[in-house]
Design a protein around this motif. Structure first.
Motif, PDB file in Angstrom:
ATOM      1  N   LEU A   1       3.281  65.483  86.551  1.00 23.55           N
ATOM      2  CA  LEU A   1       3.956  64.191  86.447  1.00 23.55           C
ATOM      3  C   LEU A   1       3.499  63.242  87.537  1.00 23.55           C
ATOM      4  O   LEU A   1       3.308  62.038  87.291  1.00 23.55           O
ATOM      5  CB  LEU A   1       5.473  64.385  86.520  1.00 23.55           C
ATOM      6  CG  LEU A   1       6.147  64.927  85.256  1.00 23.55           C
ATOM      7  CD1 LEU A   1       7.599  65.277  85.525  1.00 23.55           C
ATOM      8  CD2 LEU A   1       6.040  63.924  84.110  1.00 23.55           C
ATOM      9  N   ALA A   2       3.291  63.773  88.745  1.00 27.54           N
ATOM     10  CA  ALA A   2       2.803  62.932  89.841  1.00 27.54           C
ATOM     11  C   ALA A   2       1.415  62.394  89.529  1.00 27.54           C
ATOM     12  O   ALA A   2       1.095  61.237  89.843  1.00 27.54           O
ATOM     13  CB  ALA A   2       2.793  63.724  91.144  1.00 27.54           C
ATOM     14  N   CYS A   3       0.584  63.219  88.902  1.00 27.35           N
ATOM     15  CA  CYS A   3      -0.759  62.778  88.511  1.00 27.35           C
ATOM     16  C   CYS A   3      -0.674  61.648  87.495  1.00 27.35           C
ATOM     17  O   CYS A   3      -1.370  60.625  87.628  1.00 27.35           O
ATOM     18  CB  CYS A   3      -1.544  63.953  87.931  1.00 27.35           C
ATOM     19  SG  CYS A   3      -3.149  63.509  87.231  1.00 27.35           S
ATOM     20  N   VAL A   4       0.164  61.807  86.482  1.00 33.62           N
ATOM     21  CA  VAL A   4       0.302  60.778  85.451  1.00 33.62           C
ATOM     22  C   VAL A   4       0.832  59.481  86.055  1.00 33.62           C
ATOM     23  O   VAL A   4       0.344  58.381  85.742  1.00 33.62           O
ATOM     24  CB  VAL A   4       1.222  61.272  84.318  1.00 33.62           C
ATOM     25  CG1 VAL A   4       1.589  60.130  83.369  1.00 33.62           C
ATOM     26  CG2 VAL A   4       0.541  62.381  83.534  1.00 33.62           C
ATOM     27  N   GLU A   5       1.802  59.583  86.929  1.00 31.82           N
ATOM     28  CA  GLU A   5       2.355  58.388  87.570  1.00 31.82           C
ATOM     29  C   GLU A   5       1.309  57.674  88.424  1.00 31.82           C
ATOM     30  O   GLU A   5       1.248  56.439  88.461  1.00 31.82           O
ATOM     31  CB  GLU A   5       3.567  58.778  88.413  1.00 31.82           C
ATOM     32  CG  GLU A   5       4.775  59.197  87.576  1.00 31.82           C
ATOM     33  CD  GLU A   5       5.874  59.832  88.401  1.00 31.82           C
ATOM     34  OE1 GLU A   5       5.725  59.900  89.641  1.00 31.82           O
ATOM     35  OE2 GLU A   5       6.888  60.258  87.815  1.00 31.82           O
ATOM     36  N   ARG A   6       0.460  58.475  89.072  1.00 32.07           N
ATOM     37  CA  ARG A   6      -0.604  57.883  89.896  1.00 32.07           C
ATOM     38  C   ARG A   6      -1.610  57.148  89.005  1.00 32.07           C
ATOM     39  O   ARG A   6      -2.065  56.042  89.342  1.00 32.07           O
ATOM     40  CB  ARG A   6      -1.292  58.987  90.706  1.00 32.07           C
ATOM     41  CG  ARG A   6      -2.499  58.526  91.495  1.00 32.07           C
ATOM     42  CD  ARG A   6      -2.941  59.586  92.509  1.00 32.07           C
ATOM     43  NE  ARG A   6      -3.009  60.921  91.927  1.00 32.07           N
ATOM     44  CZ  ARG A   6      -4.028  61.368  91.203  1.00 32.07           C
ATOM     45  NH1 ARG A   6      -5.058  60.568  90.950  1.00 32.07           N
ATOM     46  NH2 ARG A   6      -4.021  62.603  90.724  1.00 32.07           N
TER      47      ARG A   6
ATOM     48  N   ASN B   1      -0.987  55.908  86.024  1.00 25.70           N
ATOM     49  CA  ASN B   1      -0.307  54.719  85.493  1.00 25.70           C
ATOM     50  C   ASN B   1      -0.422  53.541  86.454  1.00 25.70           C
ATOM     51  O   ASN B   1      -0.599  52.390  86.038  1.00 25.70           O
ATOM     52  CB  ASN B   1       1.178  55.012  85.261  1.00 25.70           C
ATOM     53  CG  ASN B   1       1.436  55.843  84.017  1.00 25.70           C
ATOM     54  OD1 ASN B   1       0.589  55.950  83.138  1.00 25.70           O
ATOM     55  ND2 ASN B   1       2.620  56.440  83.940  1.00 25.70           N
ATOM     56  N   ALA B   2      -0.303  53.837  87.747  1.00 18.59           N
ATOM     57  CA  ALA B   2      -0.281  52.776  88.763  1.00 18.59           C
ATOM     58  C   ALA B   2      -1.670  52.316  89.182  1.00 18.59           C
ATOM     59  O   ALA B   2      -1.803  51.282  89.857  1.00 18.59           O
ATOM     60  CB  ALA B   2       0.488  53.265  89.997  1.00 18.59           C
ATOM     61  N   ASP B   3      -2.708  53.048  88.787  1.00 11.47           N
ATOM     62  CA  ASP B   3      -4.073  52.737  89.225  1.00 11.47           C
ATOM     63  C   ASP B   3      -4.703  51.721  88.271  1.00 11.47           C
ATOM     64  O   ASP B   3      -5.050  52.044  87.132  1.00 11.47           O
ATOM     65  CB  ASP B   3      -4.896  54.023  89.256  1.00 11.47           C
ATOM     66  CG  ASP B   3      -6.254  53.837  89.927  1.00 11.47           C
ATOM     67  OD1 ASP B   3      -6.695  52.673  90.075  1.00 11.47           O
ATOM     68  OD2 ASP B   3      -6.875  54.848  90.302  1.00 11.47           O
ATOM     69  N   ALA B   4      -4.866  50.497  88.736  1.00  8.63           N
ATOM     70  CA  ALA B   4      -5.427  49.436  87.887  1.00  8.63           C
ATOM     71  C   ALA B   4      -6.876  49.687  87.511  1.00  8.63           C
ATOM     72  O   ALA B   4      -7.373  49.109  86.534  1.00  8.63           O
ATOM     73  CB  ALA B   4      -5.301  48.092  88.600  1.00  8.63           C
ATOM     74  N   ALA B   5      -7.567  50.543  88.256  1.00 11.24           N
ATOM     75  CA  ALA B   5      -8.967  50.846  87.960  1.00 11.24           C
ATOM     76  C   ALA B   5      -9.108  51.830  86.808  1.00 11.24           C
ATOM     77  O   ALA B   5     -10.206  52.010  86.270  1.00 11.24           O
ATOM     78  CB  ALA B   5      -9.659  51.398  89.210  1.00 11.24           C
ATOM     79  N   VAL B   6      -8.020  52.501  86.436  1.00 10.25           N
ATOM     80  CA  VAL B   6      -8.028  53.433  85.306  1.00 10.25           C
ATOM     81  C   VAL B   6      -7.423  52.732  84.096  1.00 10.25           C
ATOM     82  O   VAL B   6      -6.284  52.290  84.129  1.00 10.25           O
ATOM     83  CB  VAL B   6      -7.213  54.708  85.639  1.00 10.25           C
ATOM     84  CG1 VAL B   6      -7.079  55.592  84.393  1.00 10.25           C
ATOM     85  CG2 VAL B   6      -7.863  55.481  86.769  1.00 10.25           C
ATOM     86  N   HIS B   7      -8.206  52.624  83.047  1.00  7.94           N
ATOM     87  CA  HIS B   7      -7.756  51.883  81.866  1.00  7.94           C
ATOM     88  C   HIS B   7      -7.191  52.786  80.780  1.00  7.94           C
ATOM     89  O   HIS B   7      -6.429  52.318  79.923  1.00  7.94           O
ATOM     90  CB  HIS B   7      -8.920  51.064  81.303  1.00  7.94           C
ATOM     91  CG  HIS B   7      -9.496  50.125  82.302  1.00  7.94           C
ATOM     92  ND1 HIS B   7     -10.679  50.379  82.970  1.00  7.94           N
ATOM     93  CD2 HIS B   7      -9.036  48.945  82.790  1.00  7.94           C
ATOM     94  CE1 HIS B   7     -10.935  49.384  83.816  1.00  7.94           C
ATOM     95  NE2 HIS B   7      -9.948  48.505  83.722  1.00  7.94           N
ATOM     96  N   GLY B   8      -7.599  54.054  80.810  1.00  7.57           N
ATOM     97  CA  GLY B   8      -7.114  54.974  79.786  1.00  7.57           C
ATOM     98  C   GLY B   8      -6.991  56.378  80.319  1.00  7.57           C
ATOM     99  O   GLY B   8      -7.658  56.754  81.291  1.00  7.57           O
ATOM    100  N   CYS B   9      -6.138  57.169  79.663  1.00  8.75           N
ATOM    101  CA  CYS B   9      -5.920  58.547  80.071  1.00  8.75           C
ATOM    102  C   CYS B   9      -5.875  59.437  78.828  1.00  8.75           C
ATOM    103  O   CYS B   9      -5.259  59.081  77.827  1.00  8.75           O
ATOM    104  CB  CYS B   9      -4.618  58.670  80.861  1.00  8.75           C
ATOM    105  SG  CYS B   9      -4.220  60.354  81.370  1.00  8.75           S
ATOM    106  N   LEU B  10      -6.527  60.576  78.924  1.00  9.15           N
ATOM    107  CA  LEU B  10      -6.502  61.578  77.860  1.00  9.15           C
ATOM    108  C   LEU B  10      -6.019  62.891  78.453  1.00  9.15           C
ATOM    109  O   LEU B  10      -6.650  63.435  79.359  1.00  9.15           O
ATOM    110  CB  LEU B  10      -7.900  61.759  77.256  1.00  9.15           C
ATOM    111  CG  LEU B  10      -8.009  62.790  76.132  1.00  9.15           C
ATOM    112  CD1 LEU B  10      -7.296  62.294  74.875  1.00  9.15           C
ATOM    113  CD2 LEU B  10      -9.478  63.108  75.815  1.00  9.15           C
TER     114      LEU B  10
END
Length: 289
Positions: A78-83, A85-94
């Motif tokens: 969950l901490a990874c996902v929240e991080r 979410n907050a990182d503007a340099a990451v546009h997508g997550c799989l």
């Protein structure tokens, strides 16, 4: 013989289009970036990850790997996902699924920001598919089915379509996506009464039942287009086979996807398009504000 609807040419078209869009973003100082979250070292996950990384490189998409041991805690994920979410340099997550036993997959998927959900795993993204609105992205495999049909010039408007399978990953979303193309869709499953007759009535048959040889000769007719989304291991040879008895069905129908080499080849290209589109949306939002 049926026309083989191979995924490679469709994927190549998508990659070329996505690479152009990624290059345009790079000129504006934005590199489309995908974060891949993997738990454990499952052989299938590793193979899928290699394919994603290779496709990302060809498309001009940066890929970030977030890898955890199987004994990872729910709090750490969950901490990874929240991080992310907050990182503007990451546009997508799989997020690779299924997760190991003991982890709450539903809670983890729900924690991901819908705008960064590249594979339709969040409630918000699924709402977008069901309401035909731009909220997140559809599941990649479901969208790959539609891309393969449209780019293979298979008529959808007014067509009778039968979808065998009701999962949130493929069956339900692809039914609604085809409905939005003005097809008349019947959604079936392995417990449908007289499934063969329902399938045979369709102009386009999409099979995502999760069981080998679900569809045989009794379920098809001349003039049909058959899209086989299944991936199963043959119990005798170990070879990959679909949900359709290909050798029996192929001589009858008008067009059919092979397994492997059909829908699966398009899926990672769709994933890359999602990442680039997410980056475009984020840039537009930043400019507007």
């Amino acid at each position: 013989m049926a026309r083989l609807l191979r995924g490679a040419p469709v994927a190549a078209q998508l990659v070329e289009e996505v690479a152009e869009r990624a290059a345009a973003l790079a000129e504006r100082g934005t590199v489309p970036t995908l974060a891949v979250v993997r738990v454990g070292e499952a052989t299938g996950d590793l193979a899928y990850e290699r394919g994603i990384l290779k496709r990302a490189e060809r498309c001009g998409v940066a890929a970030r790997r977030e890898v955890f041991a199987e004994d990872v805690t729910q709090a750490e994920l969950l901490a990874c996902v929240e991080r992310l979410n907050a990182d503007a340099a990451v546009h997508g997550c799989l997020i690779f699924r299924p997760l190991p036993a003991g982890l709450d997959e539903e809670a983890l998927c729900g924690a991901l920001a819908p705008e960064k959900d590249m594979d339709g795993i969040t409630p918000g993204a699924l709402y977008g598919v069901f309401a035909d609105r731009t909220v997140g992205f559809a599941p990649c495999t479901a969208e790959a089915v539609v891309e393969l049909l449209e780019r293979s010039d298979v008529p959808l408007e007014g067509a009778r379509v039968c979808v065998v399978g009701r999962s949130l990953v493929i069956g339900r979303p692809v039914s609604l996506m085809l409905l939005s193309r003005n097809a008349t869709v019947t959604m079936c499953h392995t417990r449908t009464r007289d499934l063969d007759a329902e399938c045979a009535r369709a102009d386009v048959l999409v099979v995502a039942a999760g069981h080998a040889a679900t569809v045989g000769t009794a379920a098809v007719r001349q003039g049909q287009t058959v899209v086989d989304v299944g991936i199963n291991a043959d119990p005798v040879t170990g070879a990959l086979v679909g949900d359709v008895a290909f050798d029996e069905v192929e001589p009858i129908v008008d067009a059919i996807t092979p397994v492997p080499g059909g829908v699966g080849a398009v899926t990672t290209a769709v994933l890359m398009r999602h990442v680039v589109e997410a980056a475009e949306r984020a840039l537009t939002k930043r400019v507007d504000t």
